[in-house]
Design an enzyme around this catalytic site. Structure first.
Site, PDB file in Angstrom:
ATOM      1  CG  LEU A 153      34.958  59.619 101.859  1.00 19.34           C
ATOM      2  CD1 LEU A 153      34.855  59.932 100.367  1.00 19.34           C
ATOM      3  CD2 LEU A 153      34.098  60.591 102.652  1.00 19.34           C
ATOM      4  CG  ASP A 154      30.509  55.334 105.688  1.00 21.82           C
ATOM      5  OD1 ASP A 154      31.423  55.157 106.515  1.00 21.82           O
ATOM      6  OD2 ASP A 154      29.424  55.880 105.967  1.00 21.82           O
ATOM      7  CE  LYS A 155      31.707  47.452  99.271  1.00 22.17           C
ATOM      8  NZ  LYS A 155      31.307  46.055  99.561  1.00 22.17           N
ATOM      9  NE  ARG A 172      25.226  55.384 106.033  1.00 21.16           N
ATOM     10  CZ  ARG A 172      25.816  54.187 106.029  1.00 21.16           C
ATOM     11  NH1 ARG A 172      27.150  54.104 106.086  1.00 21.16           N
ATOM     12  NH2 ARG A 172      25.098  53.087 105.987  1.00 21.16           N
TER      13      ARG A 172
END
Length: 312
Positions: A140-142, A243
């Site tokens: 997962l993105d930060k 996104r």
């Protein structure tokens, strides 16, 4: 320490700062890392060492820079609390908070999910999936929160990776977007690849230009005036997929610093308003269905309550 010699030729319509140009065109280098290299005298422009990060470069300029070879991280277990949604002897599912990087990378040598897992699991993760990313199946993105699965054994790792590749593992997200979709649900089937100019971003990119198939299913959950709570389900798992696709719809995720305005319409979240709220898969050994749901972060609840109050 040996170094890697790199060379680039600028292709820019207008002059651009040296540090910005390098950070945008060399995927492995962050802006901060570029500035460090410039300060160390490791960057030259047209044969002259350049120690000014604001130096302007233009089309035809030849940039040469040296980067020390990446050294293996000494991964030391760290006692970082984990919000565990499910765990047995084969796997565990963690509710990742915003701000936590999944595995070590340049600029994030400590404090990652991997460091926390090494402390929690002990020697069980040794050799599972490699030294740098032990047990990591996906990421997962930060600043994206929510459910992420980790394998404790090689059998579990291979099984879970195959499920994600075969699209049998279901990954569901909630996102708050800026705007309101005209329809109630739909599918975005647009290929995604590395942005041709901003190398740390992704973009809609034709297959013939290097894009890879990316499919996201979405539906409206709750309309909140100029904002909408949306449900997303991934059929593929490209970097920044939701996104990028959401922005392509004209509905950027609020608080997204890369593909939106980065602003919030009220309570500020620690990251973009994207949450991996449910993960459903088959157990690697028993084949039983394992489904874990990550509760919304408290800040999410506050933001949604504020948006709902505006509709009264």
């Amino acid at each position: 320490m040996s170094k890697q010699l790199n060379e680039r030729t600028v292709e820019a319509e207008v002059p651009e700062r040296l540090d910005r140009w390098l950070a945008d065109h060399v995927e492995a280098l962050s802006r901060n890392r570029v500035q460090q290299l410039i300060a160390q005298g490791a960057v030259s422009v047209n044969g002259q060492v350049c120690d000014r990060k604001k130096e302007l470069v233009a089309a035809g300029d030849r940039i040469v820079f040296t980067v020390p070879e990446t050294q293996p991280y000494e991964l030391t277990p760290e006692d970082i609390p984990l919000d565990i949604l499910y765990e047995d002897d084969q796997l565990l599912i963690v509710n990742k908070p915003a701000g936590m990087v999944v595995h070590p990378a340049p600029g994030h040598a400590t404090g990652t999910l991997v460091h926390a897992l090494l402390f929690h699991c002990g020697e069980q993760l040794t050799g599972v999936g490699g030294v740098q990313r032990p047990g990591i199946v996906h990421r997962l993105d930060k600043n994206t929160t929510g459910a992420i699965v980790v394998a404790k054994t090689e059998i579990a790792l291979h099984s879970l990776q195959q499920q994600i590749q075969a699209k049998t593992a279901q990954r569901e997200y909630l996102g708050i977007v800026n705007g309101a979709p005209k329809a109630e649900q739909g599918t975005i089937n647009q290929p995604i690849g590395r942005h041709p100019k901003h190398r740390k971003k992704m973009s809609i990119l034709p297959i013939e230009a290097g894009g890879r198939i990316a499919i996201t299913h979405w539906k409206s959950v709750e309309r909140l005036g100029n904002y909408t709570l949306m449900h997303f389900q991934l059929e593929t798992g490209r970097t920044h997929q939701i996104r990028v696709h959401s922005t392509h719809l004209g509905l950027p995720i609020i608080g997204d610093p890369d593909y939106g305005s980065g602003k919030f319409p009220g309570v500020r979240l620690p990251g973009q308003a994207l949450h991996a709220f449910r993960l459903t898969l088959s157990h690697p050994i028993s084949q039983a269905v394992v489904s874990a749901q990550a509760p919304l972060p408290q800040k999410w609840e506050q933001l949604l309550a504020q948006l709902r109050s505006r509709q009264r």
